[in-house]
Design a protein around this motif. Structure first.
Motif, mmCIF file in Angstrom:
data_model
loop_
_atom_site.group_PDB
_atom_site.id
_atom_site.type_symbol
_atom_site.label_atom_id
_atom_site.label_comp_id
_atom_site.label_asym_id
_atom_site.label_seq_id
_atom_site.Cartn_x
_atom_site.Cartn_y
_atom_site.Cartn_z
ATOM 1 N N ILE A 12 49.171 -44.131 15.104
ATOM 2 C CA ILE A 12 49.156 -44.745 13.770
ATOM 3 C C ILE A 12 49.562 -43.667 12.751
ATOM 4 N N PRO A 13 50.410 -44.005 11.768
ATOM 5 C CA PRO A 13 50.847 -42.983 10.815
ATOM 6 C C PRO A 13 49.674 -42.318 10.090
ATOM 7 N N ARG A 14 49.863 -41.025 9.791
ATOM 8 C CA ARG A 14 48.790 -40.266 9.128
ATOM 9 C C ARG A 14 48.448 -40.806 7.750
ATOM 10 N N VAL A 15 49.388 -41.563 7.169
ATOM 11 C CA VAL A 15 49.118 -42.120 5.839
ATOM 12 C C VAL A 15 47.892 -43.033 5.876
ATOM 13 N N LEU A 16 47.571 -43.604 7.051
ATOM 14 C CA LEU A 16 46.342 -44.405 7.168
ATOM 15 C C LEU A 16 45.137 -43.565 6.755
ATOM 16 N N PHE A 17 45.136 -42.307 7.196
ATOM 17 C CA PHE A 17 43.963 -41.470 6.937
ATOM 18 C C PHE A 17 43.912 -41.036 5.466
ATOM 19 N N ALA A 18 45.090 -40.942 4.842
ATOM 20 C CA ALA A 18 45.116 -40.685 3.397
ATOM 21 C C ALA A 18 44.532 -41.889 2.664
ATOM 22 N N GLU A 19 44.852 -43.083 3.158
ATOM 23 C CA GLU A 19 44.315 -44.314 2.554
ATOM 24 C C GLU A 19 42.803 -44.367 2.734
ATOM 25 N N ILE A 20 42.344 -43.953 3.902
ATOM 26 C CA ILE A 20 40.898 -43.943 4.170
ATOM 27 C C ILE A 20 40.192 -43.018 3.176
ATOM 28 N N THR A 21 40.808 -41.870 2.916
ATOM 29 C CA THR A 21 40.223 -40.930 1.952
ATOM 30 C C THR A 21 40.169 -41.564 0.564
ATOM 31 N N ARG A 22 41.240 -42.251 0.198
ATOM 32 C CA ARG A 22 41.283 -42.887 -1.133
ATOM 33 C C ARG A 22 40.167 -43.940 -1.246
ATOM 34 N N ILE A 23 40.012 -44.733 -0.196
ATOM 35 C CA ILE A 23 38.984 -45.785 -0.230
ATOM 36 C C ILE A 23 37.583 -45.155 -0.222
ATOM 37 N N ALA A 24 37.448 -44.044 0.501
ATOM 38 C CA ALA A 24 36.143 -43.372 0.535
ATOM 39 C C ALA A 24 35.752 -42.892 -0.862
ATOM 40 N N TYR A 25 36.729 -42.393 -1.637
ATOM 41 C CA TYR A 25 36.469 -42.010 -3.035
ATOM 42 C C TYR A 25 35.977 -43.221 -3.810
ATOM 43 N N ASN A 26 36.696 -44.325 -3.661
ATOM 44 C CA ASN A 26 36.344 -45.544 -4.399
ATOM 45 C C ASN A 26 34.989 -46.082 -3.971
ATOM 46 N N LYS A 27 34.661 -45.883 -2.683
ATOM 47 C CA LYS A 27 33.391 -46.396 -2.174
ATOM 48 C C LYS A 27 32.221 -45.826 -2.965
ATOM 49 N N LYS A 28 32.389 -44.560 -3.394
ATOM 50 C CA LYS A 28 31.304 -43.935 -4.162
ATOM 51 C C LYS A 28 31.061 -44.699 -5.463
ATOM 52 N N LEU A 29 32.142 -45.345 -5.934
ATOM 53 C CA LEU A 29 32.021 -46.058 -7.209
ATOM 54 C C LEU A 29 31.589 -47.506 -7.006
ATOM 55 N N HIS A 30 32.166 -48.146 -5.975
ATOM 56 C CA HIS A 30 31.970 -49.600 -5.856
ATOM 57 C C HIS A 30 31.062 -50.047 -4.713
ATOM 58 N N LYS A 31 30.874 -49.190 -3.709
ATOM 59 C CA LYS A 31 30.086 -49.519 -2.509
ATOM 60 C C LYS A 31 30.762 -50.552 -1.601
ATOM 61 N N LYS A 32 31.391 -51.596 -2.171
ATOM 62 C CA LYS A 32 31.962 -52.653 -1.326
ATOM 63 C C LYS A 32 33.312 -52.203 -0.759
ATOM 64 N N ILE A 33 33.436 -52.239 0.572
ATOM 65 C CA ILE A 33 34.699 -51.799 1.157
ATOM 66 C C ILE A 33 35.280 -52.853 2.090
ATOM 67 N N GLY A 34 34.607 -53.991 2.229
ATOM 68 C CA GLY A 34 35.028 -55.013 3.187
ATOM 69 C C GLY A 34 36.480 -55.428 3.028
ATOM 70 N N LYS A 35 36.874 -55.801 1.815
ATOM 71 C CA LYS A 35 38.238 -56.273 1.573
ATOM 72 C C LYS A 35 39.236 -55.131 1.817
ATOM 73 N N ALA A 36 38.884 -53.925 1.347
ATOM 74 C CA ALA A 36 39.774 -52.770 1.516
ATOM 75 C C ALA A 36 39.977 -52.483 3.007
ATOM 76 N N THR A 37 38.938 -52.640 3.817
ATOM 77 C CA THR A 37 39.058 -52.386 5.256
ATOM 78 C C THR A 37 39.997 -53.399 5.899
ATOM 79 N N LEU A 38 39.827 -54.665 5.542
ATOM 80 C CA LEU A 38 40.703 -55.702 6.104
ATOM 81 C C LEU A 38 42.151 -55.470 5.700
ATOM 82 N N ASP A 39 42.352 -55.026 4.450
ATOM 83 C CA ASP A 39 43.713 -54.730 3.992
ATOM 84 C C ASP A 39 44.342 -53.615 4.824
#
Ligand code: SF4
Length: 204
Positions: A12-39
Protein backbone atom coordinates in the motif's frame (compact mmCIF):
# COMPACT_ATOMS: atom_id res chain seq x y z
CA UNK A 1 -3.09 -11.47 21.81
CA UNK A 2 -2.36 -11.17 18.09
CA UNK A 3 -5.06 -10.27 15.58
CA UNK A 4 -7.31 -13.13 14.54
CA UNK A 5 -6.79 -12.14 10.92
CA UNK A 6 -3.73 -11.79 8.70
CA UNK A 7 -2.98 -8.62 6.81
CA UNK A 8 -0.32 -7.32 4.46
CA UNK A 9 -0.17 -3.58 3.83
CA UNK A 10 3.41 -3.65 2.54
CA UNK A 11 2.29 -2.86 -1.03
CA UNK A 12 0.00 0.00 0.00
CA UNK A 13 1.45 3.45 -0.85
CA UNK A 14 3.20 5.24 2.01
CA UNK A 15 0.83 8.16 1.58
CA UNK A 16 -1.71 6.03 3.50
CA UNK A 17 0.47 6.40 6.57
CA UNK A 18 0.75 10.16 6.05
CA UNK A 19 -3.06 10.22 5.97
CA UNK A 20 -3.17 8.18 9.17
CA UNK A 21 -0.92 10.75 10.84
CA UNK A 22 -3.18 13.57 9.65
CA UNK A 23 -6.28 11.83 11.01
CA UNK A 24 -4.49 11.06 14.28
CA UNK A 25 -3.86 14.82 14.71
CA UNK A 26 -7.53 15.51 14.06
CA UNK A 27 -8.57 12.73 16.43
CA UNK A 28 -7.13 14.77 19.28
CA UNK A 29 -9.62 17.47 18.38
CA UNK A 30 -12.71 15.53 17.36
CA UNK A 31 -12.37 11.99 18.83
CA UNK A 32 -14.67 10.59 16.09
CA UNK A 33 -12.70 8.76 13.41
CA UNK A 34 -15.25 6.27 12.04
CA UNK A 35 -16.04 8.12 8.81
CA UNK A 36 -12.37 9.03 8.25
CA UNK A 37 -11.39 5.35 8.63
CA UNK A 38 -13.98 4.21 6.10
CA UNK A 39 -12.79 6.90 3.70
CA UNK A 40 -9.21 5.63 4.01
CA UNK A 41 -10.29 2.04 3.38
CA UNK A 42 -12.11 3.11 0.23
CA UNK A 43 -9.46 5.54 -1.01
CA UNK A 44 -6.58 3.07 -0.66
CA UNK A 45 -8.65 0.02 -1.66
CA UNK A 46 -7.56 -1.71 1.54
CA UNK A 47 -10.15 -4.47 1.23
CA UNK A 48 -9.22 -5.30 -2.37
CA UNK A 49 -5.49 -5.21 -1.57
CA UNK A 50 -5.67 -7.30 1.60
CA UNK A 51 -8.83 -9.41 1.28
CA UNK A 52 -9.86 -8.28 4.76
CA UNK A 53 -13.46 -8.15 5.91
CA UNK A 54 -14.60 -4.56 6.33
CA UNK A 55 -14.83 -4.97 10.14
CA UNK A 56 -11.23 -6.24 10.28
CA UNK A 57 -10.01 -3.44 7.99
CA UNK A 58 -11.75 -0.86 10.19
CA UNK A 59 -10.24 -2.35 13.32
CA UNK A 60 -6.76 -2.44 11.80
CA UNK A 61 -6.81 1.16 10.62
CA UNK A 62 -8.42 2.44 13.81
CA UNK A 63 -5.59 0.78 15.75
CA UNK A 64 -3.04 2.43 13.45
CA UNK A 65 -4.70 5.81 14.03
CA UNK A 66 -4.89 5.24 17.79
CA UNK A 67 -1.21 4.29 17.94
CA UNK A 68 -0.23 7.34 15.91
CA UNK A 69 -2.34 9.59 18.17
CA UNK A 70 -0.57 8.15 21.24
CA UNK A 71 2.83 8.64 19.55
CA UNK A 72 1.99 12.29 18.94
CA UNK A 73 0.82 12.84 22.50
CA UNK A 74 3.95 11.19 23.97
CA UNK A 75 6.47 12.66 21.54
CA UNK A 76 7.63 15.59 23.68
CA UNK A 77 8.18 13.44 26.76
CA UNK A 78 9.93 10.80 24.70
CA UNK A 79 12.37 13.34 23.25
CA UNK A 80 13.35 14.42 26.78
CA UNK A 81 14.48 10.89 27.71
CA UNK A 82 18.17 10.00 27.75
CA UNK A 83 18.37 6.23 28.13
CA UNK A 84 16.40 4.51 25.39
CA UNK A 85 15.84 1.08 23.89
CA UNK A 86 14.18 -0.37 20.82
CA UNK A 87 12.05 -3.51 21.09
CA UNK A 88 11.77 -5.45 17.82
CA UNK A 89 9.53 -8.48 17.14
CA UNK A 90 11.34 -11.83 16.74
CA UNK A 91 8.84 -12.84 14.02
CA UNK A 92 10.47 -10.30 11.66
CA UNK A 93 13.74 -12.25 11.63
CA UNK A 94 14.67 -13.56 8.18
CA UNK A 95 14.80 -17.10 9.57
CA UNK A 96 12.75 -18.55 12.39
CA UNK A 97 14.90 -21.72 12.64
CA UNK A 98 18.57 -22.35 13.40
CA UNK A 99 19.68 -20.49 10.28
CA UNK A 100 19.08 -17.36 12.37
CA UNK A 101 22.33 -16.85 14.24
CA UNK A 102 20.87 -14.56 16.89
CA UNK A 103 21.83 -15.32 20.48
CA UNK A 104 18.92 -15.86 22.87
CA UNK A 105 19.43 -14.78 26.48
CA UNK A 106 16.60 -16.27 28.59
CA UNK A 107 17.56 -14.07 31.55
CA UNK A 108 16.59 -10.83 29.77
CA UNK A 109 14.67 -12.46 27.85
CA UNK A 110 15.64 -11.40 24.34
CA UNK A 111 17.33 -12.39 21.11
CA UNK A 112 20.38 -10.40 20.06
CA UNK A 113 21.03 -10.26 16.32
CA UNK A 114 24.44 -11.50 15.13
CA UNK A 115 24.05 -10.01 11.63
CA UNK A 116 24.10 -13.28 9.66
CA UNK A 117 22.07 -11.81 6.75
CA UNK A 118 22.40 -8.32 5.29
CA UNK A 119 18.84 -8.41 3.92
CA UNK A 120 17.21 -9.28 7.28
CA UNK A 121 14.98 -6.45 8.47
CA UNK A 122 15.98 -7.09 12.09
CA UNK A 123 19.64 -6.71 11.16
CA UNK A 124 18.91 -3.45 9.30
CA UNK A 125 16.77 -2.06 12.13
CA UNK A 126 19.39 -3.04 14.73
CA UNK A 127 22.12 -1.22 12.83
CA UNK A 128 19.99 1.92 12.45
CA UNK A 129 18.98 1.97 16.12
CA UNK A 130 22.47 1.21 17.48
CA UNK A 131 23.97 3.94 15.30
CA UNK A 132 21.64 6.35 17.09
CA UNK A 133 22.69 5.13 20.53
CA UNK A 134 19.79 2.78 21.31
CA UNK A 135 20.06 -0.62 22.93
CA UNK A 136 18.15 -3.16 20.82
CA UNK A 137 16.16 -6.18 21.99
CA UNK A 138 14.43 -8.69 19.74
CA UNK A 139 11.56 -9.92 21.87
CA UNK A 140 9.61 -13.19 21.71
CA UNK A 141 6.51 -11.29 22.94
CA UNK A 142 5.15 -8.34 24.90
CA UNK A 143 4.96 -10.39 28.09
CA UNK A 144 8.80 -10.28 28.27
CA UNK A 145 8.77 -6.49 28.78
CA UNK A 146 8.30 -6.33 32.58
CA UNK A 147 11.15 -8.80 33.19
CA UNK A 148 13.42 -6.94 30.78
CA UNK A 149 12.72 -3.54 32.33
CA UNK A 150 13.38 -4.91 35.80
CA UNK A 151 16.83 -6.06 34.72
CA UNK A 152 17.59 -3.14 32.43
CA UNK A 153 15.72 0.07 33.25
CA UNK A 154 15.15 2.64 30.48
CA UNK A 155 13.43 6.01 30.23
CA UNK A 156 12.23 5.83 26.63
CA UNK A 157 11.12 2.89 24.50
CA UNK A 158 10.43 2.50 20.80
CA UNK A 159 8.43 -0.66 20.20
CA UNK A 160 7.66 -2.45 16.95
CA UNK A 161 4.84 -5.00 17.05
CA UNK A 162 1.38 -5.79 15.75
CA UNK A 163 -1.33 -3.37 16.92
CA UNK A 164 -2.63 -5.74 19.57
CA UNK A 165 0.82 -6.33 21.06
CA UNK A 166 1.46 -2.58 21.01
CA UNK A 167 -1.66 -2.02 23.08
CA UNK A 168 -0.54 -4.67 25.59
CA UNK A 169 3.02 -3.33 25.70
CA UNK A 170 1.75 0.27 25.89
CA UNK A 171 -0.24 -0.54 29.04
CA UNK A 172 2.84 -2.10 30.66
CA UNK A 173 5.01 0.92 29.74
CA UNK A 174 2.36 3.42 30.89
CA UNK A 175 2.18 1.65 34.28
CA UNK A 176 5.97 1.99 34.51
CA UNK A 177 5.75 5.71 33.65
CA UNK A 178 7.92 5.30 30.54
CA UNK A 179 7.64 7.46 27.44
CA UNK A 180 7.04 5.28 24.40
CA UNK A 181 6.75 5.47 20.66
CA UNK A 182 5.30 2.61 18.66
CA UNK A 183 5.45 1.32 15.11
CA UNK A 184 2.77 -1.15 14.01
CA UNK A 185 3.67 -4.03 11.70
CA UNK A 186 2.46 -3.55 8.14
CA UNK A 187 2.43 -7.33 7.59
CA UNK A 188 1.55 -9.64 10.46
CA UNK A 189 1.60 -13.42 10.88
CA UNK A 190 3.80 -15.90 12.72
CA UNK A 191 6.85 -15.31 10.50
CA UNK A 192 8.32 -12.91 7.93
CA UNK A 193 6.46 -9.98 9.42
CA UNK A 194 7.29 -6.53 8.07
CA UNK A 195 7.58 -3.02 9.48
CA UNK A 196 8.67 0.19 7.85
CA UNK A 197 12.35 1.00 8.40
CA UNK A 198 11.89 4.59 7.28
CA UNK A 199 9.23 5.10 9.96
CA UNK A 200 11.55 3.57 12.55
CA UNK A 201 14.41 5.86 11.54
CA UNK A 202 12.18 8.92 11.78
CA UNK A 203 10.93 8.00 15.27
CA UNK A 204 14.38 7.36 16.77
S1 SF4 B 1 20.41 -11.11 10.61
FE1 SF4 B 1 20.14 -11.36 12.84
S2 SF4 B 1 17.95 -11.62 13.24
FE2 SF4 B 1 18.30 -11.83 11.01
S3 SF4 B 1 18.41 -14.02 10.72
FE3 SF4 B 1 20.53 -13.29 11.03
S4 SF4 B 1 21.00 -13.34 13.24
FE4 SF4 B 1 18.76 -13.67 12.91
Amino acid sequence: MPYRFDFDLSDIPRVLFAEITRIAYNKKLHKKIGKATLDLIEKFKIQEATGLEISDAVRLLEDFIEIQAINLSQRKNFLKTKKRAVFLPHCARKYMDNRCKATFNPEIPSYFCNQCSDDCIINKATRIAESKGYDVYVLPGGSCIPKLLKKRPYQGIVGVACGEEIKLGGEILARSGLAAQAIPLIKNGCAKTIFNLETLEKLL
